[in-house]
Write a protein that holds these residues in place. Structure first.
Motif, PDB file in Angstrom:
ATOM      1  N   GLN A 146       0.526 -10.764  -3.186  1.00 13.81           N
ATOM      2  CA  GLN A 146       1.430 -11.498  -2.682  1.00 13.81           C
ATOM      3  C   GLN A 146       1.072 -12.282  -1.425  1.00 13.81           C
ATOM      4  O   GLN A 146       0.620 -13.303  -1.363  1.00 13.81           O
ATOM      5  N   LYS A 147       0.108 -11.279  -0.725  1.00 10.41           N
ATOM      6  CA  LYS A 147       0.073 -11.892   0.699  1.00 10.41           C
ATOM      7  C   LYS A 147      -1.534 -12.261   0.583  1.00 10.41           C
ATOM      8  O   LYS A 147      -2.146 -13.312   1.837  1.00 10.41           O
ATOM      9  N   HIS A 148      -2.539 -10.670   0.659  1.00 11.36           N
ATOM     10  CA  HIS A 148      -3.389 -11.028  -0.061  1.00 11.36           C
ATOM     11  C   HIS A 148      -4.524 -11.765  -0.840  1.00 11.36           C
ATOM     12  O   HIS A 148      -5.870 -12.699  -1.011  1.00 11.36           O
ATOM     13  N   ARG A 149      -3.945 -11.982  -1.935  1.00 11.07           N
ATOM     14  CA  ARG A 149      -4.317 -12.705  -3.410  1.00 11.07           C
ATOM     15  C   ARG A 149      -4.981 -11.916  -3.908  1.00 11.07           C
ATOM     16  O   ARG A 149      -5.749 -12.271  -5.405  1.00 11.07           O
ATOM     17  N   THR A 150      -6.661 -11.591  -3.837  1.00 12.98           N
ATOM     18  CA  THR A 150      -7.559 -10.954  -4.429  1.00 12.98           C
ATOM     19  C   THR A 150      -7.638  -9.074  -3.572  1.00 12.98           C
ATOM     20  O   THR A 150      -7.529  -9.142  -2.798  1.00 12.98           O
ATOM     21  N   ILE A 151      -8.037  -7.947  -4.383  1.00 13.53           N
ATOM     22  CA  ILE A 151      -8.497  -6.903  -3.888  1.00 13.53           C
ATOM     23  C   ILE A 151      -9.270  -7.111  -3.075  1.00 13.53           C
ATOM     24  O   ILE A 151      -9.217  -6.200  -1.876  1.00 13.53           O
ATOM     25  N   GLU A 152     -10.552  -8.247  -2.549  1.00 15.77           N
ATOM     26  CA  GLU A 152     -11.524  -8.106  -2.277  1.00 15.77           C
ATOM     27  C   GLU A 152     -10.171  -8.062  -0.485  1.00 15.77           C
ATOM     28  O   GLU A 152     -11.173  -8.077   0.058  1.00 15.77           O
ATOM     29  N   ASN A 153      -9.543  -8.988  -0.665  1.00 10.12           N
ATOM     30  CA  ASN A 153      -8.899  -9.635   0.602  1.00 10.12           C
ATOM     31  C   ASN A 153      -8.249  -8.308   0.960  1.00 10.12           C
ATOM     32  O   ASN A 153      -8.035  -7.470   2.172  1.00 10.12           O
ATOM     33  N   VAL A 154      -7.202  -7.325  -0.013  1.00 11.08           N
ATOM     34  CA  VAL A 154      -6.759  -6.071  -0.062  1.00 11.08           C
ATOM     35  C   VAL A 154      -7.548  -5.283   0.733  1.00 11.08           C
ATOM     36  O   VAL A 154      -6.758  -3.959   1.776  1.00 11.08           O
ATOM     37  N   VAL A 155      -8.548  -5.197   0.564  1.00 12.31           N
ATOM     38  CA  VAL A 155      -9.789  -4.148   1.046  1.00 12.31           C
ATOM     39  C   VAL A 155      -9.663  -4.255   3.032  1.00 12.31           C
ATOM     40  O   VAL A 155      -9.902  -3.508   3.398  1.00 12.31           O
ATOM     41  N   LEU A 156      -9.610  -5.874   2.906  1.00 16.76           N
ATOM     42  CA  LEU A 156      -9.983  -5.822   4.431  1.00 16.76           C
ATOM     43  C   LEU A 156      -8.736  -5.596   5.228  1.00 16.76           C
ATOM     44  O   LEU A 156      -9.013  -5.374   6.598  1.00 16.76           O
ATOM     45  N   ASN A 157      -7.617  -5.263   4.584  1.00 19.77           N
ATOM     46  CA  ASN A 157      -6.583  -5.285   5.083  1.00 19.77           C
ATOM     47  C   ASN A 157      -5.328  -4.068   5.463  1.00 19.77           C
ATOM     48  O   ASN A 157      -4.300  -4.424   5.560  1.00 19.77           O
ATOM     49  N   VAL A 158      -5.708  -3.060   4.882  1.00 22.41           N
ATOM     50  CA  VAL A 158      -5.659  -1.808   4.184  1.00 22.41           C
ATOM     51  C   VAL A 158      -5.967  -1.218   5.094  1.00 22.41           C
ATOM     52  O   VAL A 158      -7.120  -1.324   5.590  1.00 22.41           O
ATOM     53  N   ASN A 159      -5.464   0.370   5.673  1.00 20.45           N
ATOM     54  CA  ASN A 159      -5.028   1.435   6.429  1.00 20.45           C
ATOM     55  C   ASN A 159      -6.501   2.447   5.622  1.00 20.45           C
ATOM     56  O   ASN A 159      -5.626   2.758   5.100  1.00 20.45           O
ATOM     57  N   ARG A 160      -7.164   2.221   5.834  1.00 21.76           N
ATOM     58  CA  ARG A 160      -8.557   3.169   4.884  1.00 21.76           C
ATOM     59  C   ARG A 160      -8.160   4.151   5.229  1.00 21.76           C
ATOM     60  O   ARG A 160      -8.835   5.358   4.775  1.00 21.76           O
ATOM     61  N   LYS A 161      -7.572   4.881   6.360  1.00 18.86           N
ATOM     62  CA  LYS A 161      -6.592   6.235   6.947  1.00 18.86           C
ATOM     63  C   LYS A 161      -5.756   6.939   5.606  1.00 18.86           C
ATOM     64  O   LYS A 161      -6.294   7.777   5.505  1.00 18.86           O
ATOM     65  N   THR A 162      -4.974   6.134   5.680  1.00 12.25           N
ATOM     66  CA  THR A 162      -3.856   6.482   5.039  1.00 12.25           C
ATOM     67  C   THR A 162      -4.394   5.979   3.947  1.00 12.25           C
ATOM     68  O   THR A 162      -3.617   6.365   2.415  1.00 12.25           O
ATOM     69  N   HIS A 163      -4.754   5.097   3.371  1.00  6.78           N
ATOM     70  CA  HIS A 163      -5.353   4.129   2.098  1.00  6.78           C
ATOM     71  C   HIS A 163      -6.251   4.257   1.448  1.00  6.78           C
ATOM     72  O   HIS A 163      -7.366   3.426   1.734  1.00  6.78           O
ATOM     73  N   PRO A 164      -7.589   5.371   1.938  1.00  2.00           N
ATOM     74  CA  PRO A 164      -8.616   5.768   1.536  1.00  2.00           C
ATOM     75  C   PRO A 164      -9.417   5.235   0.223  1.00  2.00           C
ATOM     76  O   PRO A 164      -8.964   4.641  -0.751  1.00  2.00           O
ATOM     77  N   VAL A 165      -9.858   3.890   0.399  1.00  2.00           N
ATOM     78  CA  VAL A 165     -10.462   2.869  -0.898  1.00  2.00           C
ATOM     79  C   VAL A 165     -12.311   3.970  -1.827  1.00  2.00           C
ATOM     80  O   VAL A 165     -12.713   4.902  -0.818  1.00  2.00           O
ATOM     81  N   PRO A 166     -11.767   4.033  -3.209  1.00  2.00           N
ATOM     82  CA  PRO A 166     -12.802   4.669  -3.787  1.00  2.00           C
ATOM     83  C   PRO A 166     -14.259   4.284  -3.222  1.00  2.00           C
ATOM     84  O   PRO A 166     -14.585   3.367  -3.289  1.00  2.00           O
ATOM     85  N   LEU A 167     -14.591   5.575  -3.224  1.00  2.00           N
ATOM     86  CA  LEU A 167     -17.162   5.344  -3.521  1.00  2.00           C
ATOM     87  C   LEU A 167     -17.171   4.388  -4.702  1.00  2.00           C
ATOM     88  O   LEU A 167     -16.754   5.080  -5.563  1.00  2.00           O
ATOM     89  N   PHE A 168     -17.778   3.810  -4.702  1.00  2.00           N
ATOM     90  CA  PHE A 168     -18.521   2.700  -5.702  1.00  2.00           C
ATOM     91  C   PHE A 168     -17.571   2.441  -6.639  1.00  2.00           C
ATOM     92  O   PHE A 168     -17.281   2.900  -7.737  1.00  2.00           O
TER      93      PHE A 168
END
Length: 344
Positions: free
Chosen positions: A218-240
């Motif tokens: 609702q705030k960032h609208r796309t996964i691309e923008n979510v990835v830029l704004n999520v805490n990757r230490k607590t919410h690691p993004v999958p490789l590839f």
């Protein structure tokens, strides 16, 4: 699996998108069903019996209620889903044999049964859920009946769950337009939300719960923008991470011409020959069920000729969510009349 915890999220944050109904509310409607889900329900519930018997009984019940079922069969599964299907079959103790999209012996038996019942079926080029949703969008059918929630990100305006032909069951109907309006997101954004929740086509961001995923979309609208704004230490993004491939699978329509749907009367003698003499179902069961089917149809025809309609019970005026007191709106549900290409 479908979409992880999507049903819970809708119940909590978009309950207006849910209606509770009875199977009789779908009289005269054309309903698409993912055949694999129907068959697997019977395999899980009665492993000692052939799922053909369950498909036979359930299809007749639909027809008795004036429902026009259309059964959709899976084609070649997307590569992104193959591993999930194999793991699911292994867990259930079944053998996954549809890697190439070539019909198995069980599928061929189901096709033959539906032919003899006079019910149309469609071979999907890929995922049956995607095909079912496309049929709704094309106006060929009124709704999808499935226990998986995938139909909603695939774009089905109406999803029906628990259309399981039990008199005491409460059918649950989901409205995609109401859902998107309540969540204040577009269909494309909803697809990204479903990928974040967890789907069959790719991994998900670890530790991201449904409410948090919804807030981020609702705030960032796309996964691309979510990835830029999520805490990757607590919410690691999958490789590839193959979220773009998953998104494309949900949004791209199946490449198939609009089918012509025709229903005919069941062929009792041919059904007996196939089910009893070839598949060894007790003839008494088949004959008695066909007799009940004829009597029920005759009673309904007499009521129709006499101008009778189903009596409305007091609780029908005040349908409420089971264990909840939320109001249910009538708009955007199958209660409203929608135009559709005429089917035979």
């Amino acid at each position: 699996m479908g979409i992880t915890k999507l049903a819970d999220l809708i119940r909590l944050d978009a309950h207006d998108a849910i209606s509770h109904k009875d199977i009789s509310d779908y009289t005269g409607k054309v309903i698409a069903l993912d055949t694999s889900i129907v068959v697997n329900q019977f395999r899980a519930a009665t492993p000692a019996l052939s799922p053909l018997t369950g498909l036979f009984f359930r299809t007749l019940t639909f027809l008795e209620h004036g429902i026009k079922p259309v059964f959709v069969f899976d084609g070649k599964p997307p590569g992104e889903k193959a591993a999930v299907l194999e793991k699911r079959a292994e867990t259930a103790g079944w053998r996954f044999s549809n890697r190439t999209g070539i019909a198995s012996s069980q599928t061929k038996d189901c096709l033959q049964l539906l032919r003899l019942l006079g019910v149309p079926f469609i071979q999907a080029p890929g995922d049956a859920e995607a095909m079912c949703a496309w049929l709704v969008r094309a106006g060929t059918v009124d709704a999808v009946a499935s226990e998986d929630m995938d139909s909603l990100p695939f774009g089905a305006n109406i999803l029906i769950r628990q259309l399981n032909a039990k008199k005491d069951s409460e059918v649950i109907e989901y409205s995609l337009p109401k859902l998107l309006q309540k969540l204040q997101i577009s269909h494309e954004e909803f697809v990204d939300l479903c990928i974040l929740l967890g789907c069959d086509y790719c991994d998900k961001i670890a530790g991201l719960g449904p409410r948090r995923a919804l807030t981020l979309i609702q705030k960032h609208r796309t996964i691309e923008n979510v990835v830029l704004n999520v805490n990757r230490k607590t919410h690691p993004v999958p490789l590839f991470w193959k979220y773009k491939e998953a998104r494309k699978l949900f949004l791209d329509a199946p490449q198939i011409e609009t089918p012509e749907l025709v229903w005919t009367e069941p062929d009792e003698e041919a059904l007996v020959k196939f089910l009893c003499h070839v598949k060894y179902v007790k003839e008494e069961r088949v004959r008695s069920r066909m007799e009940k089917f004829r009597k029920t149809r005759e009673e309904r025809e007499k009521e129709k000729a006499a101008g009778c309609t189903k009596q409305t019970k007091m609780e029908d005026f005040f349908r409420v969510t089971r264990k909840r007191g939320q109001p249910v709106e009538a708009a955007d549900s199958l209660s409203s009349n929608t135009k559709r290409p005429k089917s035979k």
